[in-house]
Design a protein around this motif. Structure first.
Motif, PDB file in Angstrom:
ATOM      1  N   UNK A  15       0.853  -1.192   0.000  1.00 23.54           N
ATOM      2  CA  UNK A  15       0.000   0.000   0.000  1.00 23.54           C
ATOM      3  C   UNK A  15       0.880   1.230   0.000  1.00 23.54           C
ATOM      4  N   UNK A  16       0.280   2.400   0.192  1.00 24.91           N
ATOM      5  CA  UNK A  16       1.025   3.653   0.055  1.00 24.91           C
ATOM      6  C   UNK A  16       2.216   3.758   0.998  1.00 24.91           C
ATOM      7  N   UNK A  17       2.140   3.093   2.159  1.00 27.26           N
ATOM      8  CA  UNK A  17       3.228   3.211   3.125  1.00 27.26           C
ATOM      9  C   UNK A  17       3.831   1.893   3.553  1.00 27.26           C
ATOM     10  N   UNK A  18       3.591   0.839   2.786  1.00 26.85           N
ATOM     11  CA  UNK A  18       4.088  -0.483   3.173  1.00 26.85           C
ATOM     12  C   UNK A  18       4.598  -1.247   1.962  1.00 26.85           C
ATOM     13  N   UNK A  19       5.796  -1.804   2.091  1.00 30.20           N
ATOM     14  CA  UNK A  19       6.309  -2.710   1.065  1.00 30.20           C
ATOM     15  C   UNK A  19       7.040  -3.857   1.736  1.00 30.20           C
ATOM     16  N   UNK A  20       7.210  -4.952   0.995  1.00 32.14           N
ATOM     17  CA  UNK A  20       7.895  -6.124   1.518  1.00 32.14           C
ATOM     18  C   UNK A  20       9.013  -6.514   0.555  1.00 32.14           C
ATOM     19  N   UNK A  21      10.170  -6.847   1.110  1.00 30.56           N
ATOM     20  CA  UNK A  21      11.286  -7.387   0.337  1.00 30.56           C
ATOM     21  C   UNK A  21      11.389  -8.882   0.610  1.00 30.56           C
ATOM     22  N   UNK A  22      11.550  -9.663  -0.439  1.00 30.08           N
ATOM     23  CA  UNK A  22      11.626 -11.120  -0.332  1.00 30.08           C
ATOM     24  C   UNK A  22      13.006 -11.575  -0.808  1.00 30.08           C
ATOM     25  N   UNK A  23      13.677 -12.347   0.025  1.00 24.27           N
ATOM     26  CA  UNK A  23      15.021 -12.837  -0.298  1.00 24.27           C
ATOM     27  C   UNK A  23      14.942 -14.166  -1.045  1.00 24.27           C
ATOM     28  N   UNK A  24      16.043 -14.533  -1.668  1.00 24.79           N
ATOM     29  CA  UNK A  24      16.108 -15.813  -2.369  1.00 24.79           C
ATOM     30  C   UNK A  24      15.904 -16.987  -1.419  1.00 24.79           C
ATOM     31  N   UNK A  25      16.230 -16.778  -0.148  1.00 29.93           N
ATOM     32  CA  UNK A  25      16.049 -17.829   0.855  1.00 29.93           C
ATOM     33  C   UNK A  25      14.599 -17.964   1.291  1.00 29.93           C
ATOM     34  N   UNK A  26      13.749 -16.989   0.906  1.00 27.44           N
ATOM     35  CA  UNK A  26      12.359 -16.984   1.347  1.00 27.44           C
ATOM     36  C   UNK A  26      12.106 -16.053   2.516  1.00 27.44           C
ATOM     37  N   UNK A  27      13.174 -15.547   3.130  1.00 26.71           N
ATOM     38  CA  UNK A  27      13.011 -14.600   4.230  1.00 26.71           C
ATOM     39  C   UNK A  27      12.373 -13.308   3.715  1.00 26.71           C
ATOM     40  N   UNK A  28      11.631 -12.636   4.601  1.00 27.45           N
ATOM     41  CA  UNK A  28      10.959 -11.385   4.225  1.00 27.45           C
ATOM     42  C   UNK A  28      11.233 -10.309   5.267  1.00 27.45           C
ATOM     43  N   UNK A  29      11.212  -9.054   4.801  1.00 21.90           N
ATOM     44  CA  UNK A  29      11.248  -7.920   5.718  1.00 21.90           C
ATOM     45  C   UNK A  29      10.292  -6.861   5.191  1.00 21.90           C
ATOM     46  N   UNK A  30       9.489  -6.314   6.098  1.00 23.88           N
ATOM     47  CA  UNK A  30       8.482  -5.327   5.740  1.00 23.88           C
ATOM     48  C   UNK A  30       8.976  -3.937   6.117  1.00 23.88           C
ATOM     49  N   UNK A  31       8.697  -2.966   5.262  1.00 26.24           N
ATOM     50  CA  UNK A  31       9.077  -1.585   5.498  1.00 26.24           C
ATOM     51  C   UNK A  31       7.820  -0.735   5.613  1.00 26.24           C
ATOM     52  N   UNK A  32       7.674  -0.047   6.745  1.00 27.66           N
ATOM     53  CA  UNK A  32       6.576   0.896   6.950  1.00 27.66           C
ATOM     54  C   UNK A  32       7.177   2.299   6.949  1.00 27.66           C
ATOM     55  N   UNK A  33       6.718   3.125   6.020  1.00 34.25           N
ATOM     56  CA  UNK A  33       7.299   4.468   5.850  1.00 34.25           C
ATOM     57  C   UNK A  33       6.339   5.540   6.359  1.00 34.25           C
ATOM     58  N   UNK A  34       6.894   6.506   7.090  1.00 33.40           N
ATOM     59  CA  UNK A  34       6.104   7.646   7.563  1.00 33.40           C
ATOM     60  C   UNK A  34       6.863   8.933   7.258  1.00 33.40           C
ATOM     61  N   UNK A  35       6.113  10.031   7.194  1.00 34.08           N
ATOM     62  CA  UNK A  35       6.723  11.341   6.971  1.00 34.08           C
ATOM     63  C   UNK A  35       7.367  11.843   8.253  1.00 34.08           C
ATOM     64  N   UNK A  36       8.360  12.699   8.076  1.00 34.53           N
ATOM     65  CA  UNK A  36       9.077  13.253   9.221  1.00 34.53           C
ATOM     66  C   UNK A  36       9.434  14.698   8.931  1.00 34.53           C
ATOM     67  N   UNK A  37       9.388  15.564   9.931  1.00 32.13           N
ATOM     68  CA  UNK A  37       9.882  16.934   9.712  1.00 32.13           C
ATOM     69  C   UNK A  37      11.396  16.945   9.562  1.00 32.13           C
TER      70      UNK A  37
END
Length: 356
Positions: free
Chosen positions: A37-59
């Motif tokens: 979605x607009x503030x969430x993405x997931x990276x998938x490794x060749x091993x099958x491991x995943x990490x999710x990134x949640x992005x927010x605005x900051x001053x």
């Protein structure tokens, strides 16, 4: 035989020790990433491991309390791992999928704006402005706040043909990367510095003051043990004021902002581009800067309506031609848009026909 690593306290620690374990384990072995979605993405490794990134605005200007709050959130949901991007977004790096939804809900309750991933407006990068910089022609955090408030839907939900990076520099020294952003605001002085001849000999080192001018507009004034300025050479950058505080350049009536567009760093599809002038001058009208906000939204929405998918702002402008860009945006073309700098021949239009 490898040499032993010397222990030293010079420079920062190696960045790898700050990476989440899943990134260290799969470093350089990522298979793909997916925008959820607009503030969430997931990276998938060749091993099958995943990490999710949640992005927010900051001053851009933040307090220790704000950083502590971010650290507390990261400790609770993602093992203490979060990062600041080069555009001042904050990204929480989540290794457990079960923590993603609770993290998003907690961030919303705290008033954080989640978004900025993919074909959207990213967080706005800017310089110091009136709060700190002595050569500022405009504020930085003030304008960025009102622009981001106005364009917030393009950060949190609405999509664009491609990502749009907006930047602001409070003077033409441009320490805010405005020369290579899709849309950028630049503070501009319109009058040369005022030389206080009585103070210059006592406050300033004259050789350093002369050397500070990038265009050679400053020369000695032996009669007054001071300096003089060739106004035809002055580019109103304020460098001399940084060296010599007896040469103030700020002028409330004449200082304002210019807007440039079309820059980018990426070499995907086309070469990196420098931004080009769009609005020569708009007034400083704090606290809301309505003229600047209206101008930025006008450029962005015209781009959103007319650009093809995946085109950056500069690529869209080059495809339709600058003449048509000025026509469909309604921005007046003036003599100030003509590049008459001494070494500008490489930037002149050399074709016999105009491109529409």
């Amino acid at each position: 035989m490898s040499l032993p690593q010397r222990k030293t306290d010079i420079g920062p620690p190696h960045y790898k020790q700050f990476l989440p374990p899943v990134i260290q384990k799969n470093y350089g072995q990522w298979k793909y990433h997916e925008e959820i979605n607009a503030g969430l993405m997931v990276h998938v490794a060749e091993s099958g491991d995943k990490i999710w990134t949640v992005r927010v605005a900051s001053p851009r200007l933040i307090s220790t309390d704000f950083v502590r709050e971010l650290a507390d959130i990261a400790d609770k949901y993602c093992g203490g791992y979060f990062r600041f991007t080069s555009r001042h977004n904050v990204e929480f790096l989540v290794s457990e999928e079960s923590n993603v939804k609770p993290l998003e809900e907690d961030l919303k309750k705290r008033g954080f704006m989640i978004g900025g991933i993919g074909s959207r407006v990213s967080n706005i990068v800017h310089t110091q402005g009136w709060v700190h910089c002595h050569s500022a022609a405009t504020d930085a955090s003030g304008i960025v706040k009102v622009i981001m408030d106005d364009l917030s839907e393009y950060f949190t939900s609405k999509t664009l043909p491609n990502k749009v990076k907006i930047a602001l520099a409070c003077c033409t020294n441009m320490c805010g990367a405005v020369h290579c952003s899709d849309i950028a605001i630049v503070g501009v002085h319109r009058k040369p510095p005022t030389v206080d001849h009585a103070r210059v000999p006592n406050v300033c080192e004259i050789p350093s003051t002369i050397a500070s001018c990038p265009t050679g507009a400053i020369s000695p004034n032996p009669a007054q043990k001071s300096v003089k300025i060739n106004e035809n050479k002055c580019m109103y950058c304020g460098n001399c004021y940084s060296v010599c505080p007896s040469m103030p350049i700020s002028d409330p009536e004449n200082d304002g902002v210019a807007i440039v567009a079309g820059g980018k760093v990426s070499n995907l599809r086309s070469n990196p581009k420098f931004s080009k002038l769009v609005y020569p001058w708009l007034p400083n009208n704090p606290p809301k800067w309505p003229e600047v906000v209206e101008a930025v939204r006008g450029i962005l929405e015209t781009y959103a309506t007319n650009a093809k998918k995946h085109e950056r702002v500069g690529e869209w402008i080059e495809r339709i031609g600058w003449e048509k860009f000025f026509k469909i945006t309604g921005i007046p073309f003036t003599f100030q848009h003509i590049d008459d700098f001494t070494f500008a021949r490489e930037t002149f239009r050399t074709a016999a026909t105009f491109k529409w």
